[in-house]
Design a protein around this motif. Structure first.
Motif, short mmCIF file in Angstrom:
data_model
loop_
_atom_site.label_atom_id
_atom_site.label_comp_id
_atom_site.label_asym_id
_atom_site.label_seq_id
_atom_site.Cartn_x
_atom_site.Cartn_y
_atom_site.Cartn_z
N LYS A 2 0.83 -1.20 0.00
CA LYS A 2 0.00 0.00 0.00
C LYS A 2 0.87 1.25 0.00
CE LYS A 2 -4.04 -1.92 2.40
NZ LYS A 2 -4.89 -1.81 3.63
N ALA A 3 0.36 2.27 -0.70
CA ALA A 3 1.02 3.58 -0.72
C ALA A 3 -0.07 4.64 -0.87
CB ALA A 3 2.00 3.67 -1.88
N LEU A 4 0.08 5.75 -0.14
CA LEU A 4 -0.86 6.86 -0.25
C LEU A 4 -0.28 7.83 -1.28
CD1 LEU A 4 -3.51 7.99 0.90
CD2 LEU A 4 -2.14 9.30 2.53
N GLY A 11 -5.08 19.41 -2.76
CA GLY A 11 -5.01 19.26 -1.32
C GLY A 11 -5.01 17.81 -0.90
N PRO A 12 -5.06 17.57 0.42
CA PRO A 12 -5.02 16.19 0.95
C PRO A 12 -6.15 15.30 0.43
CG PRO A 12 -4.64 17.79 2.69
CD PRO A 12 -5.04 18.58 1.49
N GLU A 13 -7.27 15.92 0.06
CA GLU A 13 -8.41 15.13 -0.44
C GLU A 13 -8.10 14.46 -1.77
OE1 GLU A 13 -8.59 19.11 -2.30
OE2 GLU A 13 -8.28 18.40 -0.23
N THR A 14 -7.04 14.87 -2.46
CA THR A 14 -6.69 14.27 -3.75
C THR A 14 -5.83 13.02 -3.60
OG1 THR A 14 -4.68 15.61 -4.01
CG2 THR A 14 -6.75 16.55 -4.85
N LEU A 15 -5.38 12.71 -2.38
CA LEU A 15 -4.52 11.54 -2.17
C LEU A 15 -5.34 10.26 -2.25
CD1 LEU A 15 -2.37 12.90 0.79
CD2 LEU A 15 -1.76 12.82 -1.64
N PRO A 58 3.00 9.30 -10.31
CA PRO A 58 2.48 9.36 -8.93
C PRO A 58 3.61 9.27 -7.90
CG PRO A 58 2.19 7.16 -9.81
CD PRO A 58 2.75 7.99 -10.94
N PHE A 59 3.44 9.94 -6.79
CA PHE A 59 4.39 9.85 -5.69
C PHE A 59 3.63 9.89 -4.37
CE2 PHE A 59 3.93 14.44 -6.11
CZ PHE A 59 3.89 14.87 -4.78
N ALA A 60 4.28 9.37 -3.33
CA ALA A 60 3.73 9.44 -1.99
C ALA A 60 4.37 10.61 -1.25
CB ALA A 60 3.98 8.14 -1.22
N PRO A 61 3.59 11.45 -0.56
CA PRO A 61 4.21 12.40 0.35
C PRO A 61 4.73 11.67 1.59
CG PRO A 61 1.82 12.52 0.52
CD PRO A 61 2.13 11.53 -0.56
N GLY A 62 5.22 12.41 2.54
CA GLY A 62 5.77 11.80 3.76
C GLY A 62 7.25 12.10 3.86
N THR A 63 7.61 12.99 4.78
CA THR A 63 8.93 13.60 4.79
C THR A 63 9.99 12.78 5.51
OG1 THR A 63 7.63 15.62 5.10
CG2 THR A 63 10.01 15.86 5.08
N GLU A 64 9.60 12.04 6.54
CA GLU A 64 10.61 11.31 7.33
C GLU A 64 9.97 10.07 7.94
OE1 GLU A 64 12.00 13.75 10.62
OE2 GLU A 64 10.12 14.87 10.60
N GLN A 310 -5.55 7.48 7.51
CA GLN A 310 -5.83 8.89 7.73
C GLN A 310 -4.61 9.77 7.46
OE1 GLN A 310 -7.82 9.74 11.47
NE2 GLN A 310 -8.98 7.84 11.37
N GLY A 311 -3.72 9.30 6.60
CA GLY A 311 -2.55 10.09 6.25
C GLY A 311 -2.92 11.43 5.64
N GLY A 312 -3.97 11.44 4.82
CA GLY A 312 -4.42 12.70 4.23
C GLY A 312 -4.93 13.66 5.28
N GLU A 313 -5.61 13.15 6.29
CA GLU A 313 -6.10 14.00 7.38
C GLU A 313 -4.95 14.61 8.16
OE1 GLU A 313 -8.20 16.00 10.36
OE2 GLU A 313 -8.71 15.42 8.31
N ALA A 314 -3.87 13.86 8.34
CA ALA A 314 -2.69 14.41 9.02
C ALA A 314 -2.14 15.60 8.26
CB ALA A 314 -1.63 13.33 9.18
#
Length: 333
Positions: A2-4, A11-15, A58-64, A310-314
């Motif tokens: 899985k990948a977000l 915005g986050p709603e597009t993930l 496509p790419f996943a966000p998430g910095t660290e 809930q990664g998008g909500e974060a």
């Protein structure tokens, strides 16, 4: 796995939670099973195509991330399967597995959780580079931190206190002021929401000066930008150092006559480029940070841990500037 994923700018709603092939550890890389991923303000910007780095979709966000090594690539030494590690990824962390450069990884102390580890590196590494290399902060000086209850802000407060400075936290609410004081701030300023007109800007400058004192702030750590920049700069000390960290309130227009009148420096802080250009200095900073963490002088504040779904909500909470300290997504147990 899985990948977000960000499939289009927005915005986050597009993930979209998606299934993607598992990566492999190439030469010089580690394959890491991600346990936790911290969210930072660049995650808000990168999915909107407003960040200086624009990955191909496509790419996943998430910095660290914090996680466990599952495979070790050719040529990698010092790591083994099962090692607990942390790393700043820039993006790509909201996934079940990720291949990272071994040189970007640091071993997570066994007494620390993955959530703590994921929240540790980016904010403290940015702040120690800012305060030590760019701000030249000295014991006994006064440090003003704008946005002092955010991730980098709280890190700057803690480090400023650990380095022997008088720390003034500037925040937007009583709740955030309490968090900054708990992190070691000696005093706090609560400012209103911009934009400000000329009179409001002048009033904020006087508010800064009243708390800081007549000599001004030797170092100003600006993680906010926007209309907060000029009032803060008006409170700087003679030959002070103004650190440009980020712009969640917008990119300010700086009246350069103020820099002449105060004979002060305006210093950009780009930690990622610094770490690539001078890895030995970055490693030395990390060694110092781990030592301060072990001594209890710094510790990441994680205000919420959200499940992977809930990664998008974060990211949405980060966009609304609701976080105190760090937000972390728990990807797996």
């Amino acid at each position: 796995m899985k990948a977000l994923l960000s499939l289009s700018a927005g915005g986050p709603e597009t993930l979209v939670m998606s299934e993607v092939p598992e990566p492999v550890a190439g030469p010089g890389e580690l394959l890491v099973a991600v346990k936790a991923c911290a969210i930072n303000y660049p995650d808000v910007l990168i999915i909107e195509d407003k960040y200086q780095i624009k990955p191909e979709r496509p790419f996943a966000p998430g910095t660290e991330i914090g996680g466990v090594v599952e495979a070790v690539g050719e040529g990698v030494t010092g790591y083994a399967i099962g090692d607990r590690v942390i790393s700043v990824t820039g993006h790509g962390g909201l996934v079940e597995k990720i291949a990272i450069a071994a040189t970007s990884a640091y071993k997570l102390p066994k007494e620390r959780s993955f959530e703590e580890g994921a929240a540790f590196m980016l904010t403290y590494a940015t702040s120690i580079h800012a305060l030590v290399d760019r701000g030249r902060l000295k014991e006994g000086e006064t440090l003003l931190v704008l946005g002092a209850a955010g991730g980098v802000g709280l890190a700057a407060v803690e480090l400023g206190r650990a380095f022997g400075a008088r720390v003034i936290a500037a925040v937007s609410s009583e709740e955030k002021a309490a968090a900054a004081r708990k992190a070691g701030a000696h005093d706090a300023i609560i400012y209103g929401r911009g934009p400000f007109d000329k009179d409001q800007s002048k009033a904020l400058a006087e508010q800064f000066k009243a708390v800081i004192g007549k000599d001004g702030a030797d170092v100003i750590y600006d993680a906010v930008g926007g209309d907060y920049c000029e009032p803060a700069l008006r409170s700087i000390a003679w030959e002070g150092r103004y650190l440009v960290i980020g712009f969640p309130a917008g990119i300010p227009r700086l009246p350069l006559n103020l820099t002449l009148l105060k004979s002060c420096d305006v210093c950009g802080v780009f930690w990622g480029a610094f770490a690539k250009r001078n890895p030995a200095a970055h490693d030395a900073h990390m060694t110092r940070l781990f030592r301060l963490w072990a001594a209890g002088e710094i510790a990441p504040v994680v205000s919420a841990v959200l499940p992977f779904e809930q990664g998008g909500e974060a990211i949405a909470r980060m966009a609304r500037r609701e976080a105190i300290g760090k937000l972390v997504v728990k990807v797996a147990d």
